[in-house]
Design a protein around this motif. Structure first.
Motif, PDB file in Angstrom:
ATOM      1  N   PHE A   5      12.119 -11.693  45.490  1.00 55.00           N
ATOM      2  CA  PHE A   5      11.142 -10.770  44.912  1.00 55.00           C
ATOM      3  C   PHE A   5       9.774 -10.966  45.559  1.00 55.00           C
ATOM      4  O   PHE A   5       9.273 -12.087  45.672  1.00 55.00           O
ATOM      5  CB  PHE A   5      11.060 -10.953  43.394  1.00 55.00           C
ATOM      6  N   HIS A   6       9.209  -9.862  46.000  1.00 51.53           N
ATOM      7  CA  HIS A   6       7.924  -9.848  46.667  1.00 51.53           C
ATOM      8  C   HIS A   6       7.000  -8.895  45.910  1.00 51.53           C
ATOM      9  O   HIS A   6       7.449  -7.971  45.239  1.00 51.53           O
ATOM     10  CB  HIS A   6       8.077  -9.389  48.117  1.00 51.53           C
ATOM     11  N   TRP A   7       5.703  -9.106  46.061  1.00 52.07           N
ATOM     12  CA  TRP A   7       4.717  -8.259  45.404  1.00 52.07           C
ATOM     13  C   TRP A   7       3.910  -7.529  46.474  1.00 52.07           C
ATOM     14  O   TRP A   7       4.259  -7.569  47.659  1.00 52.07           O
ATOM     15  CB  TRP A   7       3.838  -9.096  44.475  1.00 52.07           C
ATOM     16  N   LEU A  52       3.111 -16.733  39.893  1.00 50.64           N
ATOM     17  CA  LEU A  52       4.226 -16.151  39.144  1.00 50.64           C
ATOM     18  C   LEU A  52       5.553 -16.249  39.882  1.00 50.64           C
ATOM     19  O   LEU A  52       6.578 -15.789  39.368  1.00 50.64           O
ATOM     20  CB  LEU A  52       3.920 -14.679  38.822  1.00 50.64           C
ATOM     21  N   GLY A  53       5.552 -16.835  41.078  1.00 51.50           N
ATOM     22  CA  GLY A  53       6.812 -17.095  41.760  1.00 51.50           C
ATOM     23  C   GLY A  53       7.284 -16.024  42.716  1.00 51.50           C
ATOM     24  O   GLY A  53       8.429 -16.083  43.184  1.00 51.50           O
ATOM     25  N   PHE A  54       6.427 -15.051  43.033  1.00 49.63           N
ATOM     26  CA  PHE A  54       6.823 -14.085  44.054  1.00 49.63           C
ATOM     27  C   PHE A  54       6.830 -14.788  45.413  1.00 49.63           C
ATOM     28  O   PHE A  54       5.990 -15.638  45.700  1.00 49.63           O
ATOM     29  CB  PHE A  54       5.864 -12.900  44.077  1.00 49.63           C
ATOM     30  N   GLU A  55       7.775 -14.398  46.242  1.00 50.82           N
ATOM     31  CA  GLU A  55       7.957 -15.081  47.524  1.00 50.82           C
ATOM     32  C   GLU A  55       6.916 -14.673  48.557  1.00 50.82           C
ATOM     33  O   GLU A  55       6.461 -15.490  49.357  1.00 50.82           O
ATOM     34  CB  GLU A  55       9.361 -14.784  48.049  1.00 50.82           C
ATOM     35  N   ALA A  56       6.543 -13.389  48.570  1.00 43.80           N
ATOM     36  CA  ALA A  56       5.608 -12.876  49.570  1.00 43.80           C
ATOM     37  C   ALA A  56       4.851 -11.696  48.987  1.00 43.80           C
ATOM     38  O   ALA A  56       5.214 -11.166  47.930  1.00 43.80           O
ATOM     39  CB  ALA A  56       6.362 -12.450  50.834  1.00 43.80           C
ATOM     40  N   LEU A 361      20.402 -14.943  39.329  1.00 42.46           N
ATOM     41  CA  LEU A 361      20.157 -14.059  40.471  1.00 42.46           C
ATOM     42  C   LEU A 361      18.886 -14.378  41.239  1.00 42.46           C
ATOM     43  O   LEU A 361      18.599 -13.720  42.240  1.00 42.46           O
ATOM     44  CB  LEU A 361      20.066 -12.598  39.961  1.00 42.46           C
ATOM     45  N   LEU A 362      18.126 -15.364  40.814  1.00 41.35           N
ATOM     46  CA  LEU A 362      16.828 -15.595  41.438  1.00 41.35           C
ATOM     47  C   LEU A 362      16.912 -16.548  42.625  1.00 41.35           C
ATOM     48  O   LEU A 362      17.567 -17.581  42.567  1.00 41.35           O
ATOM     49  CB  LEU A 362      15.826 -16.163  40.427  1.00 41.35           C
ATOM     50  N   HIS A 363      16.208 -16.171  43.700  1.00 43.20           N
ATOM     51  CA  HIS A 363      15.994 -17.076  44.819  1.00 43.20           C
ATOM     52  C   HIS A 363      14.839 -18.009  44.459  1.00 43.20           C
ATOM     53  O   HIS A 363      13.832 -17.554  43.932  1.00 43.20           O
ATOM     54  CB  HIS A 363      15.657 -16.283  46.088  1.00 43.20           C
ATOM     55  N   ALA A 364      14.990 -19.286  44.741  1.00 40.46           N
ATOM     56  CA  ALA A 364      13.914 -20.233  44.448  1.00 40.46           C
ATOM     57  C   ALA A 364      12.821 -20.072  45.491  1.00 40.46           C
ATOM     58  O   ALA A 364      12.970 -20.411  46.648  1.00 40.46           O
ATOM     59  CB  ALA A 364      14.451 -21.657  44.478  1.00 40.46           C
ATOM     60  N   ALA A 365      11.682 -19.495  45.074  1.00 41.85           N
ATOM     61  CA  ALA A 365      10.581 -19.234  46.020  1.00 41.85           C
ATOM     62  C   ALA A 365      10.002 -20.550  46.506  1.00 41.85           C
ATOM     63  O   ALA A 365       9.930 -21.519  45.762  1.00 41.85           O
ATOM     64  CB  ALA A 365       9.506 -18.387  45.342  1.00 41.85           C
TER      65      ALA A 365
END
Length: 365
Positions: A5-7, A52-56, A361-365
């Motif tokens: 998940f990216h923002w 909040l844990g967004f990857e990018a 379902l979450l990738h660990a950022a």
């Protein structure tokens, strides 16, 4: 499949409206201020996304927003783990220089660069940058551009001779390690061929899951013919609330604060785009009386906004389930945004992410 998940980094400004802000007389008693994209504000958005844990965060490119390289470079020291998905247009600088810029960014950021290649679907805008090539030529040039960029990253001086570029001994030192992942979008035939041959992640604007799945299958087959495999992503807005009623009320409020004149002007402009993806997005919002084009998929942003015109709308459970539908057709990367970008990031992270986490379902950022 674990999901990424990216923002979004709103470098052209932010606020509670889809575009701009309400006129003072219309905004009386209502929160509707435009938030300029100062470095301080963009730092707040970036730090919020990271916390909040967004990857990018995706940073756009175009004549309507500041340069993405300079903007994101200014945020390297303001963040620690957040990656920057930097959009840029091939052909406006030489590929060797782009490879060097990316290598420098990768070194200075500690490996936090991703690239989003935007070939450009608006001939008028391209001409502002001195680019008078046809759409087909732009995609052909993009393929050569990416060949040279990857060659310059290889650690060995790279020679290339093509229709648009000839280089001898192209190199980028220090060699980026890892090489930045390359994202790319486009729905036309030339775009799909470039994706199959050159990129790591094919990114499309959001349509109903079956249409996204068909597009993914097409790109996957094309890539397999070249002995390659890709990952896939979508770009969408999101409106998630505790209840479905609250989410749809927010969507109705957003579209209710756009004037008919703004809609007419924007749609006339968007209809002139050469982009196949833009044509498809515009078609989703053709019926102003029915903007829910699939359960939980709302085309209201596309009434006035170019690029991604759809939003995932519903309760946190409903949005999580719609995300799973996209995951089922092959989507791994979700590049999301919402108005305003700080508040909506919290709604998604505190409401939807825990559900996705419980579903594994979450990738660990």
């Amino acid at each position: 499949m674990t999901l990424h998940f990216h923002w979004y980094l709103p470098t052209n400004g932010d606020g509670r409206e889809v575009i701009g802000a309400l006129e003072p007389r219309e905004a009386s008693g209502r929160a509707s201020e435009f938030r300029p994209a100062s470095l301080d504000y963009l730092t707040l958005v970036a730090k919020t996304a990271e916390q909040l844990g967004f990857e990018a965060v995706l940073t756009p490119t175009g004549s309507w927003c500041p340069d993405a390289w300079i903007t994101t470079a200014a945020l390297i020291r303001e963040t620690r783990s957040l990656k920057f998905l930097v959009a840029f247009r091939p052909g406006l600088i030489t590929p060797t220089l782009a490879a060097q810029q990316a290598a420098a960014f990768q070194q200075l950021s500690g490996g936090r660069l991703l690239l989003n290649i935007v070939t450009g679907g608006d001939a008028e805008e391209q001409r502002r940058f001195g680019d008078f090539h046809s759409k087909e030529e732009r995609y052909e040039r993009t393929g050569e551009f990416l060949d040279i960029v990857r060659g310059a990253w290889s650690g060995t001086p790279y020679d290339f001779s093509g229709k648009y570029y000839t280089v001898e001994g192209a190199a980028a030192f220090p060699t980026p390690s890892p090489a930045p992942g390359i994202f790319f979008g486009g729905a036309s035939e030339p775009a799909l061929d470039v994706a199959a041959k050159h990129v790591d992640t094919y990114l499309t604007w959001t349509e109903p899951p079956a249409k996204v799945g068909a597009l993914i299958d097409d790109v996957r087959r094309r890539a397999a013919a070249h002995g390659r495999t890709l990952s896939f992503g979508i770009r969408a807005h999101v409106i998630a609330r505790d209840t479905s009623e609250e989410a749809w009320a927010e969507a109705d409020k957003l579209v209710g604060r756009i004037s008919p004149a703004q809609i007419e002007l924007a749609r006339t402009r968007l209809a002139q785009s050469e982009s196949e993806g833009q044509r498809r997005q515009l078609g989703l919002s053709a019926d102003l009386r029915n903007l829910e084009v699939y359960p939980g998929l709302w085309a209201g942003f596309g009434l006035v906004r170019g690029g991604a015109g759809t939003a995932l709308v519903g309760s946190h459970e409903e949005v999580a389930s719609l995300i799973q539908e996209y995951a089922a057709v092959g989507v791994e990367h979700f590049v999301l945004s919402g108005q305003p970008h700080i508040e909506e990031a919290y709604w998604f992270a505190e409401g939807v992410r825990p559900i996705l986490s419980r579903r594994g379902l979450l990738h660990a950022a």
